[in-house]
Design an enzyme around this catalytic site. Structure first.
Site, PDB file in Angstrom:
ATOM      1  N   ARG A 230      47.326  37.978  47.001  1.00 27.76           N
ATOM      2  CA  ARG A 230      46.417  38.649  45.861  1.00 27.76           C
ATOM      3  C   ARG A 230      45.695  39.715  46.706  1.00 27.76           C
ATOM      4  NH1 ARG A 230      49.623  37.753  42.617  1.00 27.76           N
ATOM      5  NH2 ARG A 230      49.542  36.692  40.680  1.00 27.76           N
ATOM      6  N   HIS A 278      52.719  46.899  44.203  1.00 31.57           N
ATOM      7  CA  HIS A 278      52.889  45.439  43.855  1.00 31.57           C
ATOM      8  C   HIS A 278      54.341  45.287  43.055  1.00 31.57           C
ATOM      9  CE1 HIS A 278      50.262  42.199  41.727  1.00 31.57           C
ATOM     10  NE2 HIS A 278      51.476  41.692  42.048  1.00 31.57           N
TER      11      HIS A 278
END
Length: 315
Positions: A230, A278
């Site tokens: 993250r 991502h």
């Protein structure tokens, strides 16, 4: 009849979800999150990405909330979510395989200085001169922070590829071929033996901001960094400092605190950095639909399911 409401990928892809579930579990009533005629009292399961705050709490017969991704912070961010309803993380072999493929590519990219080749291509320069001597994978130790369902698979793949591999987790783990370290007391030894650090930790109160300059400075030199966990795990200013003073020789970054990564971010132009949007592990809708059906069928039969979110652990 079980009723599944879907908020994943936007309204335009709902027909695809509906068709997939119709084939896999015809008796499942599949409804669109955005359908104004949806009766929340009919919903028993929800497959979601970033559900509107308070919406899940309006579904009194909800049995489980399924995340369309491995992470669940986009669900737990809702302070009004029904706390008694279990949250199930996305699983399935394809998710783990994709993550291992990406990390393997990222580690080799850093080992062979691919970010500098990429910069040379953009600048139309033949960048052979000044490149460090090529290192062998068998002489390189990769450290994986986070040995859960994805991290454990990634560590095993790296071992199979020929790397020396270390792992670090909050709780004791055993993975064949991996030197495992545990807890805060095991972190310094773990960092000190790694040539490349792969961050696959979940985002929790304990892990947020865990990647600081001091952490990166404990790696062997030259060292590389891969973040597929993250964005909030990394103190971005510290990462930039480590890259600029060559504490790190390179980084591959797939996740960021703000996404999409702002055009003004200095990471875009930082030498030695490869940025991806991502995409490290994004299983197909068909694979995710199969996993969701397996979870719903198990729960309907009163069985327990893996990858259940644990509030105490934070993931």
């Amino acid at each position: 009849m079980a009723c599944l409401v879907v908020k994943a990928g936007g309204r335009s892809v709902f027909p695809e979800w509906k068709a997939l579930f119709a084939e896999l579990m015809p008796q499942l009533d599949v409804r669109d999150w955005y359908d104004p005629s949806l009766d929340p009292t009919e919903v028993t399961y929800a497959l979601v990405w970033e559900p509107d705050a308070g919406r899940l709490a309006q579904m009194p017969y909800l049995k489980a909330v399924l995340s369309v991704a491995v992470g669940v912070d986009h669900i737990t961010a809702d302070p009004n979510r029904p706390r008694q309803v279990p949250i199930i993380r996305m699983g399935g072999a394809e998710t783990a395989i994709q993550m291992a493929d990406y990390v393997q590519w990222a580690v080799f990219s850093l080992l062979r200085e691919a970010p500098r080749w990429h910069t040379g291509q953009q600048e139309r320069k033949w960048t052979r001169r000044g490149m460090p001597q090529t290192r062998l994978s068998t002489e390189t130790r990769v450290g994986v922070m986070g040995l859960g369902s994805l991290g454990g698979h990634v560590a095993q793949r790296l071992v199979q590829t020929g790397f020396q591999v270390s792992g670090w987790a909050r709780h004791e783990k055993y993975i064949e071929g991996v030197t495992c370290h545990t807890g805060p007391e095991g972190l310094p030894a773990f960092l000190g033996e790694c040539d490349t650090l792969v961050c696959l930790l979940p985002e929790t109160a304990e892990t947020r901001g865990i990647i600081t300059y001091d952490v990166l400075a404990q790696l062997k030199k030259p060292s590389g960094f891969v973040n597929v966990g993250r964005g909030a795990l990394v103190v971005e200013a510290d990462l930039l400092r480590a890259l600029q003073d060559e504490t790190l020789h390179g980084a591959v970054l797939d996740v960021f605190s703000t996404e999409p990564l702002p055009e003004t971010s200095p990471l875009w132009g930082q030498p030695g950095v490869l940025i991806t949007p991502h995409v490290a592990s994004e299983a197909s809708r068909a694979t995710r639909a199969r996993y969701v059906v397996s979870v719903i069928q198990a729960l309907e039969q009163g069985q327990d399911v893996p990858l259940r979110y644990d509030a105490e652990r934070g993931y």
